[in-house]
Scaffold this active site. Structure first.
Site, mmCIF file in Angstrom:
data_model
loop_
_atom_site.group_PDB
_atom_site.id
_atom_site.type_symbol
_atom_site.label_atom_id
_atom_site.label_comp_id
_atom_site.label_asym_id
_atom_site.label_seq_id
_atom_site.Cartn_x
_atom_site.Cartn_y
_atom_site.Cartn_z
ATOM 1 N N VAL A 126 0.818 -1.219 0.000
ATOM 2 C CA VAL A 126 0.000 0.000 0.000
ATOM 3 C C VAL A 126 0.853 1.270 0.000
ATOM 4 C CG1 VAL A 126 -1.894 -1.186 1.170
ATOM 5 C CG2 VAL A 126 -0.241 0.101 2.517
ATOM 6 N N HIS A 157 12.161 -1.070 5.189
ATOM 7 C CA HIS A 157 12.377 -2.110 4.175
ATOM 8 C C HIS A 157 12.596 -1.392 2.856
ATOM 9 C CE1 HIS A 157 12.311 -5.788 2.035
ATOM 10 N NE2 HIS A 157 11.018 -5.900 1.799
ATOM 11 N N SER A 161 20.942 -35.443 20.647
ATOM 12 C CA SER A 161 21.567 -36.755 20.846
ATOM 13 C C SER A 161 22.551 -37.074 19.728
ATOM 14 C CB SER A 161 20.491 -37.846 20.898
ATOM 15 O OG SER A 161 19.919 -38.028 19.612
#
Length: 333
Positions: free
Chosen positions: A88, A111, A255
């Site tokens: 927009v 941005h 693990s």
């Protein structure tokens, strides 16, 4: 070749370039609210530009802001910081901001999208800058209130007044970004890397990987609840480890079985074909193909996006996830 970045901290930055200026924050969503409040609390002169009687108007007033229409704020401000959605911005800019961009003003973004792709073209006699927190707005505000902050980026596309970088850095300091560190970048680099990360990993890649793994287990006859836990629910545990300790630290905290299985099988999932697709996506971003596609999608009323949203909502993983999140106390009726 790896570029060496420049990082600015609190000790490197002053408020001199912004202390006597009026900063208009356009928009009061997650980022607008956080950045406006932080800069105001840092002693900077902040006003907020919004649609009259819009959903955010009273929210901003209740937080002590001076609230005006976008036109009024743009006319009054020396720095116009646009924090409304990318799609927009061009129309709002053209109708409500551009007429008030007089010589020497600064137009700022979090941005670089619309500047980089030429969807917004400010006049030659103004600065074009970027101040971009690398965090959701809620964390920008929360960490600031805790006396810390989040990292961020600054960039200068045009330095008309000769102090555009100092203006951007002063705003970054006011938002709290220099408490952690602010990296100097360019509009091009920020835009293209941001879009690539979203599409290939953070939003696109990870969700498709989760769904594909979930579907593989369910199609093989495993309970959807088990599939959800193993391919989606536990992802946060791993991401948190990576965020806190890096890849090496993550491997050290799982693990030996998980480490060996992951290291020996991962390249069969993310393989040469995957890497080729990543390069193709990056090329589409670099050449502006994605930006053109997104613009046309919005002009048409976002039919493809709405269809994809519906498909995502209807996927089995969403239904199973809703039930299990309630069980874990993560979601309420």
């Amino acid at each position: 070749m790896i570029n060496v970045v420049k990082i600015f901290y609190d000790k490197d930055v002053t408020f001199d370039a912004v202390k006597d200026k009026t900063i208009a924050v356009i928009g009061y969503g997650s980022q607008g609210r956080a950045q406006a409040l932080n800069m105001k609390d840092s002693g900077l002169n902040v006003i907020v530009g919004l649609r009259p009687n819009g959903a955010s108007w009273n929210k901003a007033i209740k937080k002590g802001h001076t609230v005006m229409t976008i036109e009024e704020a743009s006319e009054k401000a020396d720095i116009i910081h646009i924090l409304i959605p990318d799609e927009v911005q061009p129309l709002v800019y053209k109708k409500q901001i551009e007429p008030y961009l007089t010589e020497g003003k600064t137009i700022s973004f979090s941005h670089g999208y619309n500047i980089h792709y030429g969807l917004i073209r400010p006049p030659e006699n103004v600065n074009i800058t970027m101040v971009a927190p690398k965090s959701p707005g809620a964390m920008v505000r929360k960490t600031y209130e805790e006396g810390f902050g989040v990292p961020g980026l600054v960039a200068v596309e045009r330095d008309y007044t000769g102090d555009a970088l100092q203006i951007a850095l002063g705003m970054a300091k006011g938002i709290g970004l220099t408490r952690v560190g602010v990296i100097q970048t360019t509009f091009r680099e920020e835009t293209e890397t941001d879009l690539f990360g979203e599409q290939v990993v953070l939003c696109g890649g990870v969700t498709e990987l989760i769904k594909a793994a979930f579907e593989t287990l369910v199609e093989a006859g495993y309970a959807p609840e088990m599939a959800y836990f193993e391919t989606c629910h536990e992802l946060k545990l791993i991401v948190d480890l990576i965020y806190q300790k890096g890849l090496k630290g993550m491997w050290e905290n799982v693990s030996n079985t998980a480490e060996y299985g992951g290291l020996t099988r991962r390249s069969r999932v993310i393989n040469e074909e995957s890497r080729k697709a990543m390069k193709e996506i990056l090329k589409e971003i670099q050449e502006g193909k994605f930006a053109k596609e997104w613009s046309l999608e919005n002009i048409a009323g976002a039919p493809q996006l709405n269809a994809l949203r519906r498909l995502e909502r209807e996927h089995l993983i969403e239904k199973v996830g809703k039930k299990l999140k309630k069980m874990c106390g993560l979601e309420k009726d």
